[in-house]
Design a protein around this motif. Sequence first.
Motif, short mmCIF file in Angstrom:
data_model
loop_
_atom_site.label_atom_id
_atom_site.label_comp_id
_atom_site.label_asym_id
_atom_site.label_seq_id
_atom_site.Cartn_x
_atom_site.Cartn_y
_atom_site.Cartn_z
N LEU A 182 0.75 -1.22 0.13
CA LEU A 182 0.04 -0.06 -0.15
C LEU A 182 0.58 1.34 0.10
N LEU A 183 1.97 1.29 0.67
CA LEU A 183 3.05 2.44 0.71
C LEU A 183 3.30 2.74 -0.89
N LEU A 184 3.43 1.65 -1.54
CA LEU A 184 4.02 2.13 -2.81
C LEU A 184 2.71 2.29 -3.94
N GLN A 185 1.69 2.25 -3.37
CA GLN A 185 0.31 2.25 -4.48
C GLN A 185 -0.45 3.40 -4.09
N GLU A 186 -0.39 3.80 -2.73
CA GLU A 186 -1.37 4.78 -2.20
C GLU A 186 -0.52 6.24 -1.93
N GLU A 187 -1.14 7.33 -2.00
CA GLU A 187 -0.49 8.56 -1.57
C GLU A 187 -0.07 8.55 -0.12
N ILE A 188 0.85 8.60 0.42
CA ILE A 188 1.11 8.42 1.85
C ILE A 188 0.63 9.40 2.78
N PHE A 189 1.01 10.63 2.47
CA PHE A 189 0.63 11.79 3.32
C PHE A 189 0.73 11.56 4.78
N GLY A 190 1.97 11.45 5.29
CA GLY A 190 2.37 11.33 6.57
C GLY A 190 3.74 10.85 6.59
N PRO A 191 4.25 10.97 7.96
CA PRO A 191 5.69 10.75 8.14
C PRO A 191 6.45 9.50 7.82
N ILE A 192 6.11 9.01 6.85
CA ILE A 192 6.56 7.56 6.41
C ILE A 192 7.08 7.67 5.29
N LEU A 193 8.51 7.27 4.84
CA LEU A 193 9.41 7.40 3.68
C LEU A 193 9.80 6.04 3.45
N PRO A 194 9.20 5.34 2.15
CA PRO A 194 9.80 4.37 1.57
C PRO A 194 11.08 4.71 0.56
N ILE A 195 11.95 3.67 0.55
CA ILE A 195 13.27 3.79 -0.27
C ILE A 195 13.30 2.66 -1.24
N LYS A 196 13.43 3.00 -2.46
CA LYS A 196 13.70 1.99 -3.48
C LYS A 196 15.06 2.36 -3.95
N THR A 197 15.78 1.13 -4.39
CA THR A 197 17.04 1.37 -5.09
C THR A 197 17.04 1.18 -6.64
N TYR A 198 18.05 1.78 -7.29
CA TYR A 198 18.37 1.39 -8.66
C TYR A 198 19.82 1.50 -9.08
N ASN A 199 20.10 0.76 -10.16
CA ASN A 199 21.45 0.69 -10.65
C ASN A 199 21.64 1.53 -11.80
N GLU A 200 20.80 1.72 -12.58
CA GLU A 200 20.79 2.35 -13.88
C GLU A 200 19.55 3.35 -13.90
N ILE A 201 19.80 4.57 -14.19
CA ILE A 201 18.68 5.88 -14.25
C ILE A 201 17.66 5.16 -15.00
N ASP A 202 17.90 4.50 -16.01
CA ASP A 202 16.70 4.06 -16.90
C ASP A 202 15.58 3.18 -16.33
N GLU A 203 16.14 2.54 -15.18
CA GLU A 203 15.23 1.76 -14.34
C GLU A 203 14.29 2.83 -13.91
N VAL A 204 14.56 3.74 -13.36
CA VAL A 204 13.91 4.90 -12.65
C VAL A 204 13.00 5.28 -13.71
N ILE A 205 13.24 5.73 -14.78
CA ILE A 205 12.62 6.25 -15.80
C ILE A 205 11.58 5.41 -16.15
N GLU A 206 11.78 4.25 -16.58
CA GLU A 206 10.62 3.18 -16.91
C GLU A 206 9.75 3.26 -15.73
N TYR A 207 9.93 3.28 -14.69
CA TYR A 207 9.14 2.99 -13.59
C TYR A 207 8.18 4.20 -13.49
N LEU A 208 8.78 5.48 -13.70
CA LEU A 208 7.98 6.68 -13.51
C LEU A 208 7.07 6.72 -14.80
N LYS A 209 7.50 6.23 -15.78
CA LYS A 209 6.47 6.11 -16.89
C LYS A 209 5.25 5.46 -17.08
#
Length: 470
Positions: free
Chosen positions: A340-367
């Motif tokens: 749920l923390l990665l599916q719904e807007e959090i709107f609170g003091p909770i920070l999920p952290i994801k990692t990546y190795n290549e910037i295109d991984e992030v780009i494709e995720y955001l797309k």
Amino acid sequence: MINYTDNKHFSLFNKQEKHQHIVANTSYRERISKLNALQRAVEVTYREKIQDALHKDLKRPIVESDLVAVYLVVKEIKHVKAHLRQWFKKQPVDSQFTLLGTTSWYIYEPKGVCLIISPWNYPINLALSPLVAAIAAGNTVILKPSEIASHCSKVIAEIINSVFTENEVAVIEGGVETAQELLKLPFNHIFFTGSIEVGKIVMSAAAKHLTSVTLELGGKSPVIIDVSANLKLTAKAIAWIKHFNNGQTCIAPDYVFVHESIKNEFIRLYKMALLEFYTEDASKSSTYGRLINEKQYNRLIGYLEDARTHNAHFEVEGPTNASDLFIGPTVITNLPEESLLLQEEIFGPILPIKTYNEIDEVIEYLKSKPKPLALYIYAKRRRIINYIIKHTKAGTTGINNNGLQFSNHNLPFGGSNTSGIGKAHGFYSFQEFSNQRGILKRYAIGPIRLLYPPYTNFKALLARIVVKWL
């Protein structure tokens, strides 16, 4: 014709509808005078009441109240006062050769009777800032503040009643039913700030009257941290804005993408920033706010329980206290995408952290995700910054900062599609509350008369010349 007389708010709407033309014809000086009165009310007369109401509703520290509820509203007023004379003027535009003998310009005229529906998370400035633009543009306004921030709603009503007559600006307090009744009325413009779900309801209601809308919504705003970033400054900046107003901010970082090689160092520095800002026990810190109500508290507790069922790792596990609506700063890694923390807007003091190795991984995720209201990039490498901007879409973007784009009134602020429609702040808010009226005046006989009927072969030749060369 729809009969609105059975609507409990029609009488007030009708007063403003009849009065709108008088307000529309007010001069530049008259509008400045109204803005001055509103500025005095916010900056001086009601400043302590604003601080007290925000503390009662959100346990907001005085510094945060001054920075957001007072400073940003006053700054908005000052910005408008500095530029309104120019916006008032007719704006000339060029005319092409075929319109020789004419002159063209446009003016900004008020849309009419406007409805502003403001949210609970920043109840003062997100009610009064759009009101500033509506007044500057020459509209009448009905303002519906959030009933959830009840103390702030009362202060807003006091401020408005002390400055305006109800046939120009009026506050209507109430809950969901009140908003539903207001949305049935044929406003000329609606400015709504709130959730995506309610934004769809507002837009649907507006469509019945072909009412224009400005929708300031939200979504999941990501942060991308490149290996070239200054990690100490990055950690502090993110920790500050993530916990400002206890995370109940539409442009707060919702989750972080950090390069795998610097993940552990970022988390270490983030923990140090939290300790510096809020001490070891944030519940005893005078600078750490609280959640607005039990509903929001239970929602976030549900997200945390869901994270545990998915075997996520709690890098920082803040304590919780239902009676105090308190959730301490929390940092979570190893979350699966379905959590749920990665599916719904959090709107609170909770920070999920994801990692990546290549910037295109992030780009494709955001797309693959809806366009966020804000996207943040921390990097020193210009090439990476430009690459991310070019290959992503977002309402706003902050580079090596979080949230500061909101405070620049020369920048358009707003989302795209699910994160919002229309832009706000400064001139952009003024434009939202105005109709851009184009005007063309003919002062001499021009070449267009050569194409009047009857259409001879010669005129057919002229038409072909115009199409090809002009």
